[in-house]
Design a protein around this motif. Sequence first.
Motif, mmCIF file in Angstrom:
data_model
loop_
_atom_site.group_PDB
_atom_site.id
_atom_site.type_symbol
_atom_site.label_atom_id
_atom_site.label_comp_id
_atom_site.label_asym_id
_atom_site.label_seq_id
_atom_site.Cartn_x
_atom_site.Cartn_y
_atom_site.Cartn_z
ATOM 1 N N PHE A 17 -2.604 0.315 -8.913
ATOM 2 C CA PHE A 17 -2.416 1.654 -8.379
ATOM 3 C C PHE A 17 -2.901 1.613 -6.986
ATOM 4 O O PHE A 17 -2.123 1.800 -5.833
ATOM 5 C CB PHE A 17 -3.358 2.719 -8.815
ATOM 6 N N ALA A 18 -4.040 1.010 -6.324
ATOM 7 C CA ALA A 18 -4.460 0.776 -5.242
ATOM 8 C C ALA A 18 -3.508 0.013 -4.136
ATOM 9 O O ALA A 18 -3.137 0.189 -3.095
ATOM 10 C CB ALA A 18 -5.987 0.377 -5.010
ATOM 11 N N LEU A 19 -3.154 -1.278 -4.891
ATOM 12 C CA LEU A 19 -2.226 -2.324 -4.080
ATOM 13 C C LEU A 19 -0.849 -1.519 -4.014
ATOM 14 O O LEU A 19 -0.536 -1.927 -2.781
ATOM 15 C CB LEU A 19 -2.137 -3.420 -5.141
ATOM 16 N N VAL A 20 -0.433 -0.947 -4.857
ATOM 17 C CA VAL A 20 1.008 -0.497 -4.504
ATOM 18 C C VAL A 20 0.884 0.738 -3.867
ATOM 19 O O VAL A 20 1.713 1.015 -2.636
ATOM 20 C CB VAL A 20 1.686 0.120 -5.958
ATOM 21 N N LEU A 21 -0.090 1.742 -3.842
ATOM 22 C CA LEU A 21 -0.013 2.834 -3.041
ATOM 23 C C LEU A 21 -0.473 2.434 -1.464
ATOM 24 O O LEU A 21 0.465 2.991 -0.661
ATOM 25 C CB LEU A 21 -1.148 3.841 -3.591
ATOM 26 N N VAL A 22 -1.463 1.734 -1.315
ATOM 27 C CA VAL A 22 -1.754 1.372 0.053
ATOM 28 C C VAL A 22 -0.792 0.451 0.802
ATOM 29 O O VAL A 22 -0.167 0.943 1.839
ATOM 30 C CB VAL A 22 -3.043 0.597 0.093
ATOM 31 N N GLY A 23 -0.215 -0.450 -0.176
ATOM 32 C CA GLY A 23 0.713 -1.483 0.525
ATOM 33 C C GLY A 23 2.114 -0.814 0.864
ATOM 34 O O GLY A 23 2.683 -0.971 2.008
ATOM 35 N N SER A 24 2.359 -0.048 -0.092
ATOM 36 C CA SER A 24 3.742 0.761 -0.030
ATOM 37 C C SER A 24 3.883 1.726 1.144
ATOM 38 O O SER A 24 4.666 1.740 1.683
ATOM 39 C CB SER A 24 4.233 1.277 -1.078
ATOM 40 N N THR A 25 2.665 2.467 1.168
ATOM 41 C CA THR A 25 2.440 3.448 2.135
ATOM 42 C C THR A 25 2.706 2.788 3.638
ATOM 43 O O THR A 25 3.228 3.242 4.559
ATOM 44 C CB THR A 25 1.191 4.376 2.003
ATOM 45 N N ALA A 26 1.959 1.680 3.930
ATOM 46 C CA ALA A 26 2.087 0.864 4.997
ATOM 47 C C ALA A 26 3.452 0.469 5.154
ATOM 48 O O ALA A 26 3.867 0.567 6.324
ATOM 49 C CB ALA A 26 1.242 -0.424 5.020
ATOM 50 N N ALA A 27 4.268 0.193 4.119
ATOM 51 C CA ALA A 27 5.577 -0.534 4.445
ATOM 52 C C ALA A 27 6.490 0.857 4.859
ATOM 53 O O ALA A 27 7.402 0.525 5.732
ATOM 54 C CB ALA A 27 5.961 -1.029 3.082
#
Length: 227
Positions: A17-27
Amino acid sequence: MKYMKLKAYMAEFIGAFALVLVGSTAAVLNLELSSIALAFGLILMAMIYAVGSTSGGHFNPAVSFAMALTKRLSWKDFGMYSFFQLLGSLIAVLCLVPFVGDLSNLGANQIFGDFGGQTGILILLLGVLVEVIGTFLFVFVILRVTKEPNLKSLAGLIIGLTLAALIYFTGPLTNASLNPVRSIFSGLFQGGKALEQVWIFIVGPMIGAFLAAVAAPYFDQVPEEKA
């Protein structure tokens, strides 16, 4: 035992959850590759140190697949880890939608460019190759670092920095997946080209993980034979 298993599965859920949310938001919100790479690398590092002792800190079916192939994870746990990783990713993407306002850009993975003028199926195959190579290097490092006792305390740092470095390689080409749960739901909801190409970001990472699982044991230390 069942309680400990559930804790491990929930750790994988939270980490994914954290990886996808934080990384995707940055992308989605930041076009600088360095910022995206750091976002993914730092959140991965943080989650490995936070819950890695509970589950191993995979947050990625490709990593779990390699761990199962090398007999460091049971196939039953591989299935459960993958399920909870996917569930964490789904919730992350559902949270991302209201943050960005619509479904047109969820930072989904897709092939950028034409690899120097290539066309048709060759572009798709080159995209798969990028993901195979990137995931191979990523999972190979994970398998080696977590096997060396003197490096275990640094594993989170090394793995996080490795992911960040590999995003510099794969980001301009495929928007850097290296993880099927990073791609599946963002591609599903964004649709279009991202949905058409989502298979690349499942097949490529899993092949890369398989190759890493084959290669990594070769470098295990072998006890010296007695004279």
